[in-house]
Scaffold this active site. Structure first.
Site, PDB file in Angstrom:
ATOM      1  CG  MET A 116    -106.134   4.888 -58.797  1.00 59.78           C
ATOM      2  SD  MET A 116    -105.906   3.928 -60.291  1.00 59.78           S
ATOM      3  CE  MET A 116    -104.266   4.521 -60.898  1.00 59.78           C
ATOM      4  CD  GLU A 127    -102.676  -6.047 -63.436  1.00 56.29           C
ATOM      5  OE1 GLU A 127    -102.410  -4.842 -63.462  1.00 56.29           O
ATOM      6  OE2 GLU A 127    -104.156  -6.315 -63.315  1.00 56.29           O
ATOM      7  CE1 TYR A 128    -106.668  -7.861 -66.200  1.00 53.01           C
ATOM      8  CE2 TYR A 128    -107.746  -9.287 -67.676  1.00 53.01           C
ATOM      9  CZ  TYR A 128    -107.674  -8.123 -67.163  1.00 53.01           C
ATOM     10  OH  TYR A 128    -108.492  -7.338 -67.120  1.00 53.01           O
ATOM     11  N   GLY A 138    -112.256  13.800 -61.239  1.00 50.05           N
ATOM     12  CA  GLY A 138    -112.339  12.366 -60.960  1.00 50.05           C
ATOM     13  C   GLY A 138    -111.642  12.295 -59.715  1.00 50.05           C
ATOM     14  CG  LEU A 139    -111.683  14.818 -57.211  1.00 50.77           C
ATOM     15  CD1 LEU A 139    -111.998  15.924 -56.198  1.00 50.77           C
ATOM     16  CD2 LEU A 139    -110.060  14.923 -57.551  1.00 50.77           C
ATOM     17  N   GLY A 140    -111.649   9.814 -57.286  1.00 52.33           N
ATOM     18  CA  GLY A 140    -111.871   8.589 -56.737  1.00 52.33           C
ATOM     19  C   GLY A 140    -110.409   8.284 -56.267  1.00 52.33           C
ATOM     20  CE  LYS A 165    -102.392   0.655 -66.261  1.00 55.33           C
ATOM     21  NZ  LYS A 165    -103.806   0.326 -66.225  1.00 55.33           N
TER      22      LYS A 165
END
Lengths: 337, 337, 337, 337
Positions: free
Chosen positions: C11, C195-196, C7-9, C188
């Protein structure tokens, strides 16, 4: 028709009485022999064990459970030993509808059917009738309908809704087949979620009335205390027993919950017998969980739920964090009271 | 007794009718001559101007105003020209109680008395009776009592609250002298604050029922969309007209607001005639302001209020900020829908 | 050490770059050959299929997945065909910790270990370092530590907390073994729930500043509109780009999210590129679900979540109900705007 | 330039020190002679009374007040006796902006000008610099600018916001003329409203982490207690000191408030020195009042505010009502704990 009732607490016993009153046959069982005995005197057939309970029912059997949520699964396991294909188990407690889905599937494998009935009315049901939200297979629900109708309030206990003068739905009689398995408890779950918020609405409003004398109390002058800017605007001493009674006639906020609130206030407007640690019994939580799963907002219902948690001290650590933060950035010390 | 009524909209006209029905004399005035004419036909004495209105009242005069909040001060200024010491002005609208405090003081300087009456019952009041929350001087309120009683619902419109069988309070008749100036509108204010939250409780709950079919809709698989973990648990299609009707009998959530909701649903369960831009008319706001001034929590009442603001697009800029933040830290692009 | 990255998006690619920079060996795979190619040019070993990916890893393998939540289970199933006892799968995406518990159990049956890593930092991680919250067996987490450390920000990216000058915890370096399986994603999850609410705090506050000119707009005088009592108090036109910038220095509300908000405002204080339909990606929901399961209040976190649902029109039916109720009891018609 | 400082508490004294450090002349006064003495030793000119304080200032005078909100009006009245046309009063405390509007008008009648400065930074300001939000007439604010700049943090205390490399606004230096009278305290008010919610976000989230071991506690089986469905999913014992430290590096929730939270946790992760009765000092309340007046939603900010009220027992009566209602309809007795 014949109904077996397992669990003869206030609600279960009240149901047996309403069924007997309409000429149904009831087989009654409870772990307390006294509870069974009491209903036998009123015409029920008593049972001495779950086995005995099932054996006294005529096939296809209809065994209705009115027991605490936490016990339902083990009772189903117990009864299932004696039941036969075509028999029906009815859960009239406050089960989570997700458990209904699981149970119906498990029981179907044995040829048994399962009906979930959300029942509202509390300890008043015997007198007012039980509002029933029903989930399950249509044919089975149909077969049990005489019992549902006897348990339900009569149509005339409320005015006819304009437009429903000729309605054929059983909703107008106080019971409704809401949909497939779980539908009954789903609707009951949301009913209770609403109930929590209705209660909170009155509670918050009356609390504001109660504190309408805030201007009479002196406040300290320091950086930790917000001065009340216009104390002369908060000099009212309201009679909350009178106010709740007042609203029962002609106002927009009239409701059965208000009737009960007025009754409690009539006894003691200070409610000194209550400490204010408010329990919640599951449905309010599940309602908010459902809202989140569906992705729909529930600001009001969730606030009512969280206030109950807060009433039981579950925000204590969060509050300590706030005080610690205030101390860290502002050197603010907590006030004694 | 004699009452002058200024403002003959639905509520004012209904009041005149109830007063006439009980044999009181009514002087009626409105900017619309047609509105006056209609009531004259039913027995009221019509007035053609505010001056004429006051002149037709017998001293000590009782002039009752049923007009939009924003007009009350200028109407008081107008009427005050013609009133004489000992006369009384009654504000039956939805004024802020802080304005009552100011007005009572101003009018007292002229020898006039002021009574604030919070009236609940909406357009149904003429038929159901008007629930009245009253503030002002005891002697003046006492003098007006025959009118309050005629306007109010009868005691028998609700069951007797256990413990209040021999109550002497007028609360049991649907009207109550709540306290000194402002007390009536204060109680009415909180009444409406509660009303907003009761409405929101049903609205949120029914919205959750409406979306109980969420599992039937497919969701996209991408980082912006939370997958519904158990779509098979959200397959219900509820008949909300039936459900709201059902709850009217025997359930804990029964109320007059539920009756009305069931009526609306009976007409059209999709409520297609409504866009969902929900107004608020002041009291809900003031209730939360009062809570804050008093320093008492109002999680539920405020949530109901803010949802109305939100329904009118007032959070739009806040939402843009959230999207901008998400874009900034995560490169998240808004989804089209 | 050697790490396989699937998965090389943004992030995943950023992680590979940080690992390469510290001298680790990386085997990189993505469904997009271009994404693989780009990293091969920077020193990674490219893989052409999941099978090839696994075959290029040295035993005991460490295969790290950075993929959308909805794909993790099928990728695990795919990879598990080629993995051997002692190998480790690392899920660095935003999985629900309950899935971690299930997966760890399933993989353990095959002799495989599973590590859950909640990663914060978004698209900025490659530059700032990735904050990592880690769950799993101690020995396995220990083995992977060199990778965690390279991915993490350096200790000096924040000031030393007084009292932690000699702390031995890796927390001070930006990664932490939080506990057994699921602990990483649990922490997390709550991180994102927080965070929201942080985002919503700024958004609501700035929206209030934006509307501080409310007194400049005229409002209609009718029963549907609450008059602004003191329009002269709401005449401010604030420069929100300047205000957010201002708060970045010396104020109590300084934060990385504020930095980003100021950046967005610097580009366009009207945020005209955003429509305000705010997505939520799961963790905010699960945080509130956890609060409810634990029975602890989450008024603020849930409000932030529900506002996102509301921004996407999910309260529309609830709002129609409110309008319908208002029409029923008060004859109130919705205003056009 | 010369500044007179009245009120030498932690913030006032810190301001004098920053001004002296930059070569400004300071006349210092406080009811505590010791406080004056301490600053005289550091270079300030001491005053022994308000009259003396004013007499030692050069015309046009600039007298800056750093005193509790509740004292500002009487101090202004005191100082105004000695001030002369052209002189300026600066209120650096946490006044309500509506008071600013009133005061500026009153003082203008005497030829005096008034500047409101919202100051953030708490007890840390002397070291970090004071973030200043300023309201008042442009010419007066301009004249005082050297003082504002010395008090403010330096531009380099935060990174340059992309797009603002060449910004000419003083916002990038930590002080800003936000608008006419009241604008400074309006922005500070909202700043604090945001601050409350930021604090609450961390507090609620950490509380959820704290209770992640809920599955380890046994719960009773009765109708009053909701069973935890999956206790095995709540078995975590998190180290909150480590978690808060962890988030300080590279995560999305990094902030100055988090830094302070980590510091408090480093001292004692149980925060045993705090009882959790959380004060609020006005601005959080006023922020919600402003939201309501403007008609914009503030679900999150208001929830944070109400939680503080709740922490101080202000919901107690509301909770008793809920318990009373539950008893009335369901015969539910409160549980002991």
């Amino acid at each position: 028709m014949q109904i077996g009732m397992l669990g003869l607490g206030r609600m279960g016993a009240g149901m047996v009485r309403r069924l007997l009153r309409d000429g149904h046959q009831c087989v009654a069982y409870d772990v307390s022999p006294q509870a069974v005995e009491a209903l036998v005197k009123e015409g029920a057939i008593g049972a001495t064990s779950t086995k005995d309970f099932i054996s006294k029912l005529t096939k296809p059997r209809a065994a209705w459970m009115m027991v605490p949520v936490a016990l339902v699964d083990r009772i189903i396991a117990d009864l299932a030993q004696y039941l036969e294909p075509g028999d029906t188990l009815i859960d009239g407690g406050n089960s989570y509808y997700k458990d209904d889905l699981r149970r119906a599937k498990e029981l179907a494998a044995k040829g048994l059917t399962y009906v979930d009935v959300g029942v509202s009315g509390g300890v008043w049901g015997a007198e007012r009738g039980f509002c029933q939200m029903i989930g399950g297979e249509t044919s089975v629900v149909k077969r049990l309908e005489p019992a549902f109708r006897s348990l339900a309030p009569k149509r005339e206990t409320a005015s006819i809704t304009p437009g429903r003068e000729h309605a054929t739905s059983t909703a107008d009689h106080g019971y409704l087949h809401c949909g497939p398995t779980g539908a009954g408890h789903f609707v009951k779950m949301v009913h209770n979620g609403i109930e929590y918020a209705l209660m909170a609405a009155y509670a918050e409003g009356l609390n504001i009335l109660k504190h309408a004398n805030a201007g009479k109390q002196s406040r300290e002058v320091d950086a930790e205390t917000t001065p009340l800017r216009n104390p002369e605007e908060f000099q009212y001493e309201f009679n909350l027993a009178d106010v709740t009674e007042l609203w029962r006639r002609g106002s927009v906020v009239g409701s059965w919950l208000l009737d009960l609130t007025a009754q409690a206030m009539a006894k003691d407007p200070n409610l000194a017998n209550f400490a204010g640690r408010v329990s919640d019994s599951g449905e309010g939580r599940w309602t908010v969980l459902a809202a989140i799963d569906e992705g729909v907002p529930a600001h009001v219902l969730s606030a009512a739920l969280f206030d109950r948690f807060e009433s039981r001290g579950q925000a204590d650590f969060a509050n300590k964090i706030l005080s610690a933060q205030r101390y860290m950035f502002g050197g603010h010390h907590e006030k004694a009271s």
